[in-house]
Motif scaffolding. Structure first.
Motif, PDB file in Angstrom:
ATOM      1  N   TRP A 158      -5.042   8.673   1.025  1.00 21.19           N
ATOM      2  CA  TRP A 158      -6.107   8.732   2.038  1.00 21.19           C
ATOM      3  C   TRP A 158      -6.407   7.299   2.482  1.00 21.19           C
ATOM      4  N   THR A 159      -6.447   7.105   3.785  1.00 19.19           N
ATOM      5  CA  THR A 159      -6.728   5.778   4.320  1.00 19.19           C
ATOM      6  C   THR A 159      -7.877   5.840   5.316  1.00 19.19           C
ATOM      7  N   ASP A 167      -7.405   1.632   1.480  1.00 20.96           N
ATOM      8  CA  ASP A 167      -7.017   2.759   0.626  1.00 20.96           C
ATOM      9  C   ASP A 167      -8.272   3.518   0.171  1.00 20.96           C
ATOM     10  N   LEU A 168      -8.392   4.767   0.625  1.00 29.25           N
ATOM     11  CA  LEU A 168      -9.545   5.613   0.245  1.00 29.25           C
ATOM     12  C   LEU A 168      -9.172   6.659  -0.803  1.00 29.25           C
ATOM     13  N   THR A 169      -7.937   6.592  -1.314  1.00 27.63           N
ATOM     14  CA  THR A 169      -7.460   7.663  -2.196  1.00 27.63           C
ATOM     15  C   THR A 169      -8.381   7.869  -3.391  1.00 27.63           C
ATOM     16  N   GLU A 170      -8.755   6.779  -4.046  1.00 25.81           N
ATOM     17  CA  GLU A 170      -9.600   6.897  -5.245  1.00 25.81           C
ATOM     18  C   GLU A 170     -10.960   7.474  -4.889  1.00 25.81           C
ATOM     19  N   ASP A 189       6.813   7.147  -3.027  1.00 25.36           N
ATOM     20  CA  ASP A 189       6.999   8.094  -4.144  1.00 25.36           C
ATOM     21  C   ASP A 189       6.723   9.538  -3.752  1.00 25.36           C
ATOM     22  N   GLY A 190       6.483   9.776  -2.466  1.00 26.98           N
ATOM     23  CA  GLY A 190       6.269  11.137  -1.986  1.00 26.98           C
ATOM     24  C   GLY A 190       4.814  11.572  -1.948  1.00 26.98           C
ATOM     25  N   MET A 238       0.825  -1.216   0.000  1.00 19.74           N
ATOM     26  CA  MET A 238       0.000   0.000   0.000  1.00 19.74           C
ATOM     27  C   MET A 238       0.857   1.263   0.000  1.00 19.74           C
ATOM     28  N   PHE A 239       1.948   1.267   0.806  1.00 16.28           N
ATOM     29  CA  PHE A 239       2.721   2.497   0.961  1.00 16.28           C
ATOM     30  C   PHE A 239       4.085   2.446   0.264  1.00 16.28           C
ATOM     31  N   GLY A 240       4.514   1.252  -0.162  1.00 14.84           N
ATOM     32  CA  GLY A 240       5.705   1.147  -0.998  1.00 14.84           C
ATOM     33  C   GLY A 240       7.027   1.008  -0.261  1.00 14.84           C
ATOM     34  N   PHE A 241       7.039   1.144   1.049  1.00 15.02           N
ATOM     35  CA  PHE A 241       8.288   1.056   1.793  1.00 15.02           C
ATOM     36  C   PHE A 241       8.622  -0.397   2.131  1.00 15.02           C
ATOM     37  N   THR A 242       9.951  -0.643   2.344  1.00 18.64           N
ATOM     38  CA  THR A 242      10.380  -1.927   2.886  1.00 18.64           C
ATOM     39  C   THR A 242      10.512  -1.801   4.397  1.00 18.64           C
TER      40      THR A 242
END
Length: 428
Positions: free
Chosen positions: A101-102, A123-126, A96-97, A44-48
């Motif tokens: 919205w969650t 994930d509420l971004t959309e 990616d910076g 969801m957030f892309g981090f390791t």
């Protein structure tokens, strides 16, 4: 759940990875220190796992958007005062910076030694982007409506309800009221009487599904003054192609209409006398005759006798004033339905409709002679003006304008040949 506080077994971790969305276990401390997360959290957030430790020192509070942190802390405290479950919505930074919205649901576990939150993220971004686009679209529409001088309306054809933008009140001075139960005369009471029927026809066409409609109508203001408006409507349909609603605008075209009317009037009328010019005189008379009226009509051609002497002695300006007075006198002798025109410098024509008999036409000719002769007698004027009149009668002398005009002209020539100041009825 106790095992969640002590760390997950491989089987437990596998189970968490089956949960849709992100899952996080964090301590209930100042930084909400991350203890465990599932694969969905990384996706969801892309981090390791290593990046969470390096960039945020596993402090989840640092991942929350700076503008949302204070609200986040306040809501956590407020909701914990009511129980051990949390339901929050906020933005979390991604690798990616960007921020997502969650919606997070959390359960507090533990004891006095240590408390942890078990959190699930969706994930509420959309959804939030869609809501924001909708909000901006509505705001955009409101700005357009407020800045537009046009009245915007929407007609719900299913519920049969009409709503209009607030600038109707500013334009007409009263709030609109639509009640489909009213009779046509009451429903359209604010429209000009001549426009009620065309407006009713248009509304019926829209109800039946006409895609686009345009009409020019007059709408009354609160001061009982009519404003020319152009109404445009576009129909929207449901999935079965049945008319659902009509949306459109009402624009003020009063100045445009009155300018066009003024230009039309100038084109039709003689500038000096206000009578019709020859072309308009012919058009109106011929239009009436084309209906083959079953009544008697009369065509007069009137020539001012010796008018050149008036111009030579008194001047052209005075001569123009004389012609204007004669025109006003002829108007008084006729009805509004009759047609009067100036067809030459000192020559006039009259077309009288629906006369009881030809004798009435001859009586009108005698009154014309009398009016001309007496109009400039008295203290105000010291001269006399006379006229010669040629008269032709419909239907005996002709059935169209050109024939009647020709016969009247021949009769006028005879009147002038016989000494002027008289009328002659056409005789083959």
């Amino acid at each position: 759940m106790e095992r969640l506080l002590k760390g997950l077994s491989p089987d437990g971790e596998a189970l968490l990875n089956l949960i849709p969305g992100g899952v996080m276990q964090c301590r209930n401390d100042a930084g909400y220190t991350i203890v465990e997360v599932n694969d969905g959290f990384f996706d969801m957030f892309g981090f390791t796992k290593e990046e969470l430790a390096e960039q945020f020192q596993n402090r989840f509070i640092e991942m929350i958007h700076p503008s949302d942190r204070q609200i986040f802390l306040i809501e956590v405290e407020r909701q914990l005062n009511k129980g051990d479950r949390l339901s929050l919505s906020y933005r979390v930074v991604c690798k990616d910076g960007r921020y997502k919205w969650t919606a997070s649901s959390a359960q507090l576990f533990g004891d006095e030694r240590e408390q942890r939150f078990f959190c699930i993220f969706l994930d509420l971004t959309e959804v939030r982007d869609t809501q924001e686009k909708l909000r901006l679209s509505l705001e955009h529409l409101e700005i357009i409506m407020n800045q537009s001088s046009n009245v915007i309306f929407e007609w719900d054809l299913v519920a049969d309800e009409i709503t209009v933008s607030p600038n109707w009140l500013g334009k007409f001075g009263y709030a609109p009221h639509y009640d489909a139960r009213l009779k046509k005369e009451e429903l359209l009471r604010h429209f000009h009487p001549d426009d009620m029927e065309p407006m009713a026809v248009l509304m019926d066409e829209v109800k039946k599904g006409a895609p686009n409609s345009v009409i020019d109508i007059r709408i009354s203001t609160a001061k009982e003054q009519y404003i020319w408006c152009r109404l445009r409507a576009t129909t929207q349909y449901d999935a079965e192609n049945k008319p659902l609603r009509a949306v459109g605008t009402i624009s003020d075209i009063d100045e445009e209409k009155r300018t066009m009317e003024d230009l039309r009037r100038r084109a039709e009328l003689d500038a000096l006398t206000g009578l019709y010019n020859h072309a308009e005189m012919e058009r109106r008379a011929q239009q009436y005759l084309q209906g083959n009226p079953e009544t008697i009509c009369a065509m007069f051609i009137i020539d001012v006798d010796n008018f050149k002497q008036v111009n030579d002695r008194q001047g052209h300006l005075f001569g123009d004033a004389v012609l204007a007075e004669l025109a006003a006198g002829m108007k008084k002798l006729t009805r509004k339905s009759d047609v009067i025109g100036r067809i030459g410098g000192d020559e006039f024509a009259m077309f009288l409709k629906d006369l009881p008999s030809s004798q009435i036409a001859e009586e009108k000719a005698r009154k014309l002679l009398d009016m001309f002769e007496k109009l400039f007698r008295g203290e105000k004027y010291s001269f006399e003006v006379t006229c010669s009149v040629g008269l032709a009668i419909y239907p005996w002398d002709g059935n169209d304008y050109q024939t009647l005009y020709h016969c009247s002209d021949l009769a006028l020539y005879q009147a002038k040949s016989q000494g002027k100041n008289q009328y002659v009825r056409y005789d083959p």
